[in-house]
Motif scaffolding. Structure first.
Motif, PDB file in Angstrom:
ATOM      1  N   UNK A 139       0.835  -1.206   0.000  1.00  0.00           N
ATOM      2  CA  UNK A 139       0.000   0.000   0.000  1.00  0.00           C
ATOM      3  C   UNK A 139       0.868   1.254   0.000  1.00  0.00           C
ATOM      4  N   UNK A 140       1.911   1.271   0.839  1.00  0.00           N
ATOM      5  CA  UNK A 140       2.784   2.441   0.872  1.00  0.00           C
ATOM      6  C   UNK A 140       3.458   2.653  -0.480  1.00  0.00           C
ATOM      7  N   UNK A 141       3.803   1.562  -1.156  1.00  0.00           N
ATOM      8  CA  UNK A 141       4.456   1.694  -2.464  1.00  0.00           C
ATOM      9  C   UNK A 141       3.514   2.305  -3.489  1.00  0.00           C
ATOM     10  N   UNK A 142       2.276   1.819  -3.557  1.00  0.00           N
ATOM     11  CA  UNK A 142       1.343   2.322  -4.562  1.00  0.00           C
ATOM     12  C   UNK A 142       0.785   3.693  -4.188  1.00  0.00           C
ATOM     13  N   UNK A 143       0.694   3.988  -2.893  1.00  0.00           N
ATOM     14  CA  UNK A 143       0.170   5.294  -2.468  1.00  0.00           C
ATOM     15  C   UNK A 143       1.206   6.397  -2.555  1.00  0.00           C
ATOM     16  N   UNK A 144       2.464   6.056  -2.789  1.00  0.00           N
ATOM     17  CA  UNK A 144       3.515   7.077  -2.866  1.00  0.00           C
ATOM     18  C   UNK A 144       3.668   7.655  -4.262  1.00  0.00           C
ATOM     19  N   UNK A 145       2.745   7.351  -5.172  1.00  0.00           N
ATOM     20  CA  UNK A 145       2.840   7.861  -6.538  1.00  0.00           C
ATOM     21  C   UNK A 145       2.679   9.378  -6.558  1.00  0.00           C
ATOM     22  N   UNK A 146       3.560  10.046  -7.302  1.00  0.00           N
ATOM     23  CA  UNK A 146       3.506  11.496  -7.457  1.00  0.00           C
ATOM     24  C   UNK A 146       3.624  11.831  -8.939  1.00  0.00           C
ATOM     25  N   UNK A 147       2.929  12.866  -9.392  1.00  0.00           N
ATOM     26  CA  UNK A 147       3.091  13.260 -10.798  1.00  0.00           C
ATOM     27  C   UNK A 147       4.480  13.830 -11.042  1.00  0.00           C
ATOM     28  N   UNK A 148       5.171  13.292 -12.032  1.00  0.00           N
ATOM     29  CA  UNK A 148       6.526  13.761 -12.343  1.00  0.00           C
ATOM     30  C   UNK A 148       6.455  14.828 -13.434  1.00  0.00           C
ATOM     31  N   UNK A 149       7.334  15.787 -13.311  1.00  0.00           N
ATOM     32  CA  UNK A 149       7.379  16.874 -14.294  1.00  0.00           C
ATOM     33  C   UNK A 149       7.877  16.356 -15.635  1.00  0.00           C
TER      34      UNK A 149
END
Length: 420
Positions: A139-149
């Motif tokens: 869960x921590x792995x999939x919830x850590x997604x951030x939009x990259x520039x």
């Protein structure tokens, strides 16, 4: 001191079950790791998160200074793989402290930090996972997604890449030795409900991100169909958590015709009663499914993910019918196909005793008056420096006021002089 068996037993015998006595002990011994962790959890459970996190960081600092450099992240690579034995009394507190750091980081929304802590915690003993981080690490792995520039060169979803790499490397699995029969059971990561679904979702995200070296959509479909076939009862609970209307039909989905296949247990009336090992495996699998659904159902709430899950559910039901696993219902009614039957590995009994509250997104706090912490005792315990209070001289040879429970005035003066 990190910890000492004699010191810990003496501390327990000295009444440290009382949180105020515990705070006094920490004030006098600001680098005793075991009591630091205990007082930090007391503060977190009364919703004093700022000071509780301060004590957690101090506890981690104590362990960090005692660990050899080869164990720490970025340490000596020539030392090879270094493991830590949790059965040693001086090491058990390290696992507890790291788990609490991971837990509180996830509660604060710092999923990337929680993932980094969980990865380090798992690397200390990946075969046994003594801290129990595998039920929540995906869960921590999939919830850590951030939009990259655009043009930044960063990977779009490193957490999804971590999930895929960890599953496909095959070096981490679930191991359990039955204490009654002394039999050893093992399964791979996708034998756990949360990792089976998270692996499929990670493949789906990477395929949607594109790239020549990324996985294809067919791999993601196959992984989700496998997860739905092995753990079918998670699907209705995910839909319920996301408030998906499974009673209505639309041009894109027909949930009423599909969701019933995933709601039952799939056991036929003519089958014999399951054995003890099978019952334990089933209870452990359902226990892990509950933890997975409560924490991860929001990851499946996006519209495209929900539709993808529907198409894979239709395919899983059709493949079960083709194998003969979804035959007619009771009385041979071909119009009422039976539900898919879940498959749980006996190795899942390793996590049968995990407390679901340890994997929630907040602590179940107590009102402050229920514990009655004295702020005048907690403040010196949190503060470290020359201004730290002197030791309370209790029950000493100089004598005290009978029944008053307070030191003599000269003892207080001596303590203040020592602090200055």
């Amino acid at each position: 001191l990190l910890s000492a068996s004699g010191g810990a037993s003496a501390a327990a015998g000295g009444g440290l079950h009382d949180p105020n006595a515990l705070a006094m002990f920490v004030a006098d011994n600001p680098f005793f790791a075991e009591t630091l962790l205990q007082l930090a959890m007391v503060l977190l459970y009364v919703n004093d998160r700022a000071r509780g996190n301060d004590l957690l960081r101090r506890c981690l600092f104590v362990y960090e200074t005692a660990l050899p450099g080869s164990v720490l992240p970025g340490g000596d690579e020539c030392a090879g793989e270094v493991l830590v034995d949790v059965d040693e009394s001086c090491n058990s507190g390290l696992f507890s402290c790291l788990f609490r750091i991971m837990q509180t980081s996830g509660m604060a929304g710092c999923h990337a930090q929680a993932l980094a802590t969980g990865r380090f915690l798992l690397s200390l003993d990946p075969a046994r996972d003594p801290a129990g981080c595998l039920p929540i690490l995906d869960y921590y792995a999939l919830a850590s997604r951030r939009p990259s520039a655009v043009g930044s060169g960063e990977e779009a979803d490193p957490g999804a890449r971590f999930v895929v790499d960890l599953v496909e490397c095959g070096r981490v699995g679930v191991h359990h030795r039955d204490p009654l029969t002394d039999r050893h059971h093992a399964c791979d990561l996708v034998g756990m409900p949360n990792w089976a679904y998270s692996y499929a979702l990670a493949l789906y995200r990477l395929s949607a991100a594109g790239g020549d070296d990324g996985p294809t959509r067919e791999r993601a479909d196959d992984a989700l169909v496998s997860a739905l076939t092995r753990f079918p009862r998670s699907l209705p609970r995910i839909l319920e958590g996301n408030k998906v209307d499974v009673s209505g039909r639309s041009f894109r989905s027909d949930w009423p015709a599909v969701v019933g296949r995933f709601a039952g247990d799939g056991a036929g009336a003519e089958e014999t009663a399951p054995g003890v090992e099978e019952r334990v495996a089933r209870a452990s699998g359902e226990h892990l499914e509950g933890i997975f659904v409560r924490r991860c159902h929001k990851l499946w709430a996006e519209e495209d993910v929900s539709h993808w899950m529907y198409t894979c559910a239709v395919r899983a039901a059709e493949e079960a019918d083709a194998r003969g696993g979804g035959g007619g219902g009771e009385g041979g009614d071909a119009a009422a196909p039976a539900a898919l039957r879940p498959e749980y590995s006996p190795a899942l009994a390793r996590y049968a005793s995990c407390d679901p509250s340890e994997y929630e997104d907040s602590f179940r706090t107590f009102p402050p008056e229920a514990i009655a912490l004295d702020p005048n005792l907690v403040a010196p315990a949190v503060r470290v420096g020359d201004g730290r209070r002197g030791r309370f001289l209790r029950n000493n040879a100089r004598g005290q006021r009978a029944g008053a429970g307070m030191p003599e005035e000269r003892d207080v003066v001596d303590a203040l002089r020592g602090a200055l």
